[in-house]
Scaffold this motif. Sequence first.
Motif, PDB file in Angstrom:
ATOM      1  N   ASP A 110       0.825  -1.209   0.000  1.00 54.80           N
ATOM      2  CA  ASP A 110       0.000   0.000   0.000  1.00 54.80           C
ATOM      3  C   ASP A 110       0.861   1.262   0.000  1.00 54.80           C
ATOM      4  N   LYS A 111       1.928   1.272   0.786  1.00 56.37           N
ATOM      5  CA  LYS A 111       2.788   2.459   0.841  1.00 56.37           C
ATOM      6  C   LYS A 111       3.541   2.663  -0.466  1.00 56.37           C
ATOM      7  N   GLU A 112       3.956   1.570  -1.099  1.00 55.40           N
ATOM      8  CA  GLU A 112       4.638   1.684  -2.393  1.00 55.40           C
ATOM      9  C   GLU A 112       3.680   2.187  -3.463  1.00 55.40           C
ATOM     10  N   LEU A 113       2.446   1.722  -3.422  1.00 53.15           N
ATOM     11  CA  LEU A 113       1.435   2.220  -4.361  1.00 53.15           C
ATOM     12  C   LEU A 113       1.174   3.701  -4.116  1.00 53.15           C
ATOM     13  N   ARG A 114       1.105   4.073  -2.860  1.00 52.85           N
ATOM     14  CA  ARG A 114       0.886   5.477  -2.534  1.00 52.85           C
ATOM     15  C   ARG A 114       2.038   6.330  -3.074  1.00 52.85           C
ATOM     16  N   PHE A 115       3.257   5.825  -2.980  1.00 54.14           N
ATOM     17  CA  PHE A 115       4.411   6.566  -3.501  1.00 54.14           C
ATOM     18  C   PHE A 115       4.301   6.788  -5.000  1.00 54.14           C
ATOM     19  N   VAL A 116       4.055   5.723  -5.762  1.00 51.26           N
ATOM     20  CA  VAL A 116       4.049   5.869  -7.225  1.00 51.26           C
ATOM     21  C   VAL A 116       2.834   6.669  -7.702  1.00 51.26           C
ATOM     22  N   LEU A 117       1.701   6.523  -7.022  1.00 51.17           N
ATOM     23  CA  LEU A 117       0.511   7.279  -7.427  1.00 51.17           C
ATOM     24  C   LEU A 117       0.631   8.748  -7.032  1.00 51.17           C
ATOM     25  N   ALA A 118       1.207   9.013  -5.854  1.00 50.66           N
ATOM     26  CA  ALA A 118       1.388  10.399  -5.425  1.00 50.66           C
ATOM     27  C   ALA A 118       2.305  11.152  -6.378  1.00 50.66           C
ATOM     28  N   ARG A 119       3.289  10.460  -6.926  1.00 59.11           N
ATOM     29  CA  ARG A 119       4.184  11.092  -7.899  1.00 59.11           C
ATOM     30  C   ARG A 119       3.375  11.635  -9.073  1.00 59.11           C
ATOM     31  N   GLU A 120       2.419  10.847  -9.535  1.00 59.47           N
ATOM     32  CA  GLU A 120       1.624  11.272 -10.686  1.00 59.47           C
ATOM     33  C   GLU A 120       0.610  12.352 -10.300  1.00 59.47           C
ATOM     34  N   ILE A 121       0.087  12.290  -9.084  1.00 60.61           N
ATOM     35  CA  ILE A 121      -0.818  13.330  -8.609  1.00 60.61           C
ATOM     36  C   ILE A 121      -0.077  14.673  -8.573  1.00 60.61           C
ATOM     37  N   TYR A 122       1.159  14.649  -8.081  1.00 59.13           N
ATOM     38  CA  TYR A 122       1.949  15.882  -8.083  1.00 59.13           C
ATOM     39  C   TYR A 122       2.129  16.404  -9.501  1.00 59.13           C
ATOM     40  N   LYS A 123       2.491  15.513 -10.417  1.00 60.74           N
ATOM     41  CA  LYS A 123       2.747  15.946 -11.794  1.00 60.74           C
ATOM     42  C   LYS A 123       1.501  16.581 -12.421  1.00 60.74           C
ATOM     43  N   ILE A 124       0.342  16.015 -12.122  1.00 63.60           N
ATOM     44  CA  ILE A 124      -0.903  16.585 -12.644  1.00 63.60           C
ATOM     45  C   ILE A 124      -1.159  17.941 -12.010  1.00 63.60           C
ATOM     46  N   LEU A 175       6.679  12.044   0.924  1.00 65.44           N
ATOM     47  CA  LEU A 175       5.841  12.686   1.934  1.00 65.44           C
ATOM     48  C   LEU A 175       4.463  12.031   2.001  1.00 65.44           C
ATOM     49  N   ALA A 176       3.956  11.622   0.850  1.00 59.04           N
ATOM     50  CA  ALA A 176       2.625  11.020   0.806  1.00 59.04           C
ATOM     51  C   ALA A 176       2.582   9.634   1.432  1.00 59.04           C
ATOM     52  N   CYS A 177       3.634   8.860   1.231  1.00 61.96           N
ATOM     53  CA  CYS A 177       3.630   7.493   1.768  1.00 61.96           C
ATOM     54  C   CYS A 177       4.248   7.424   3.157  1.00 61.96           C
ATOM     55  N   GLY A 178       5.079   8.404   3.515  1.00 60.17           N
ATOM     56  CA  GLY A 178       5.640   8.490   4.849  1.00 60.17           C
ATOM     57  C   GLY A 178       6.762   7.534   5.154  1.00 60.17           C
ATOM     58  N   SER A 179       7.338   6.907   4.135  1.00 58.67           N
ATOM     59  CA  SER A 179       8.366   5.894   4.377  1.00 58.67           C
ATOM     60  C   SER A 179       9.484   5.986   3.344  1.00 58.67           C
ATOM     61  N   VAL A 180      10.705   6.184   3.822  1.00 61.88           N
ATOM     62  CA  VAL A 180      11.860   6.183   2.921  1.00 61.88           C
ATOM     63  C   VAL A 180      12.023   4.798   2.308  1.00 61.88           C
ATOM     64  N   LYS A 181      11.909   3.779   3.145  1.00 62.05           N
ATOM     65  CA  LYS A 181      12.110   2.402   2.666  1.00 62.05           C
ATOM     66  C   LYS A 181      11.112   2.052   1.566  1.00 62.05           C
ATOM     67  N   SER A 182       9.845   2.369   1.777  1.00 63.20           N
ATOM     68  CA  SER A 182       8.838   2.051   0.761  1.00 63.20           C
ATOM     69  C   SER A 182       9.091   2.809  -0.531  1.00 63.20           C
ATOM     70  N   ILE A 237      17.402   7.703  -6.083  1.00 66.70           N
ATOM     71  CA  ILE A 237      17.483   7.271  -4.685  1.00 66.70           C
ATOM     72  C   ILE A 237      18.425   8.169  -3.904  1.00 66.70           C
ATOM     73  N   GLN A 238      19.526   8.564  -4.523  1.00 66.35           N
ATOM     74  CA  GLN A 238      20.478   9.472  -3.885  1.00 66.35           C
ATOM     75  C   GLN A 238      19.779  10.782  -3.520  1.00 66.35           C
ATOM     76  N   ASN A 239      19.024  11.341  -4.453  1.00 65.45           N
ATOM     77  CA  ASN A 239      18.295  12.581  -4.205  1.00 65.45           C
ATOM     78  C   ASN A 239      17.254  12.405  -3.111  1.00 65.45           C
ATOM     79  N   LEU A 240      16.531  11.290  -3.157  1.00 66.02           N
ATOM     80  CA  LEU A 240      15.464  11.043  -2.200  1.00 66.02           C
ATOM     81  C   LEU A 240      16.007  10.925  -0.776  1.00 66.02           C
ATOM     82  N   LEU A 241      17.103  10.184  -0.614  1.00 63.59           N
ATOM     83  CA  LEU A 241      17.692  10.023   0.713  1.00 63.59           C
ATOM     84  C   LEU A 241      18.228  11.355   1.241  1.00 63.59           C
TER      85      LEU A 241
END
Length: 258
Positions: A110-124, A175-182, A237-241
């Motif tokens: 669920d958190k990984e899905l939230r990450f990839v979907l939030a990316r697209e929500i931001y882009k829109i 920020l949307a998924c709340g997890s660096v690992k996810s 990943i470097q940027n994200l961390l």
Amino acid sequence: MRVRSAFIHAGQDEAYGQYEGGVMFQEDIEKVYDEIDYKKKQPDFLGKTVRASKRQFPQIFWMVEDMAKTAGINDPAVYVYEDYYYGAESYGIGSSWIELSAKTIQDFTDKELRFVLAREIYKIADGVTRQRTMMEERFKIIRQMAPEQFEKSSKLSFYHWYRLANYSADNYGFLACGSVKSSVDAILKMVLNSVMLAEQVDVKEFISQASEIDGLDDTVLNYTKADESVPYAPHRIQNLLAYAVSDRGMRAKIEEGR
């Protein structure tokens, strides 16, 4: 939308200004796309995919609805398509939508899905999807009527901006998924297209590949790197961390939890 300055990449807006002035045929492209190209896609959406709803893929529907509300945009339609590969991408100019592969829903948490979907929500929400769709249509026109060198120059300046926008999207997704690992796991799964193989990656060693890429320096190598529309995964990943442990990132994470 979340406070933009809390997650946007520092160089994104400057990079946008470097290519914005060269946008040609924008009004004509938008009109043709919305009145013809988008309409031509609709039968395939309804006939070859499954649209997420309260009854079909409800977890995706509610997730996107919640994120769209946070971003202050209308809920984009999400079309689930059959594919062997992972994928989540937004498209559109006047109207935007998200295409999500069934394999992504099946294998991502669920958190990984939230990450990839939030990316697209931001882009829109930030107009990135609109600009990318419009520029891709523009390139089709330029190929037919402009010198090849002009197309290359225009494309490279656009790609530079779009790479930075993807860093912003990664920050937003975190920020949307709340997890660096996810967030990192989602990127690795997209790279390897396998849950099992992604688990075998040593993140520290993988990130070191970013330094090796940066060290590749001659005309051919630099053009190859500039011709990528999405940042290389080690750089992402470097940027994200770096963002997650920065003062800005930690403040944004705290605000997100309130």
